[in-house]
Motif scaffolding. Structure first.
Motif, short mmCIF file in Angstrom:
data_model
loop_
_atom_site.label_atom_id
_atom_site.label_comp_id
_atom_site.label_asym_id
_atom_site.label_seq_id
_atom_site.Cartn_x
_atom_site.Cartn_y
_atom_site.Cartn_z
N LYS A 191 -11.78 2.97 -5.89
CA LYS A 191 -13.00 3.79 -5.85
C LYS A 191 -13.09 4.70 -7.07
CE LYS A 191 -13.70 4.05 -0.86
NZ LYS A 191 -13.72 4.94 0.31
N LYS A 192 -11.96 5.29 -7.44
CA LYS A 192 -11.91 6.18 -8.60
C LYS A 192 -12.25 5.41 -9.88
CE LYS A 192 -8.73 9.00 -11.26
NZ LYS A 192 -7.33 9.30 -11.50
N LYS A 238 0.96 3.86 -3.15
CA LYS A 238 0.62 5.27 -2.97
C LYS A 238 1.76 6.18 -3.40
CE LYS A 238 -1.65 8.54 -0.02
NZ LYS A 238 -2.51 8.73 1.12
N LEU A 281 -2.19 7.75 -5.08
CA LEU A 281 -3.42 7.34 -4.42
C LEU A 281 -3.18 5.99 -3.78
CD1 LEU A 281 -6.03 7.93 -7.29
CD2 LEU A 281 -5.77 9.33 -5.27
N SER A 282 -3.90 5.71 -2.70
CA SER A 282 -3.81 4.37 -2.14
C SER A 282 -4.54 3.41 -3.07
CB SER A 282 -4.46 4.33 -0.75
OG SER A 282 -5.87 4.41 -0.85
N THR A 295 0.83 -1.21 0.00
CA THR A 295 0.00 0.00 0.00
C THR A 295 0.86 1.25 0.00
OG1 THR A 295 -1.84 -1.13 1.07
CG2 THR A 295 -1.78 1.26 1.28
N ARG A 332 -6.97 1.47 -2.42
CA ARG A 332 -8.41 1.60 -2.14
C ARG A 332 -8.99 2.85 -2.80
NH1 ARG A 332 -10.13 -0.96 3.25
NH2 ARG A 332 -8.53 -2.19 2.32
N GLU A 333 -8.26 3.98 -2.69
CA GLU A 333 -8.71 5.22 -3.33
C GLU A 333 -8.76 5.06 -4.85
OE1 GLU A 333 -6.89 8.51 -0.22
OE2 GLU A 333 -5.58 7.64 -1.74
N ASN A 334 -7.77 4.38 -5.39
CA ASN A 334 -7.72 4.18 -6.84
C ASN A 334 -8.85 3.27 -7.31
OD1 ASN A 334 -6.64 4.76 -9.32
ND2 ASN A 334 -5.10 3.18 -9.23
#
Length: 59
Positions: A50-51, A38, A43-44, A34, A46-48
């Motif tokens: 979601k994106k 990042k 981005l992490s 992670t 998880r963030e990626n």
């Protein structure tokens, strides 16, 4: 870190948890994966995810 890109971009791995994906691409420590992800992508994982899901219209 092409393994990280594989984990999130149009890959079957994008349906795995971050932990599962980190093991699949050869990392033994999901926290290290992670951090490296990042640092590389900004981005992490998880963030990626979601994106990407938002861009594809997936919740």
């Amino acid at each position: 870190m092409s393994e990280g890109a594989e984990a999130s971009r149009g890959s079957p791995l994008k349906n795995l948890s971050v932990t599962q994906a980190s093991y699949e691409v050869g990392f033994e420590d999901p926290k290290f994966f992670t951090r490296e992800y990042k640092d590389y992508f900004g981005l992490s994982p998880r963030e990626n995810i979601k994106k990407i899901r938002a861009e594809e219209g997936i919740n």
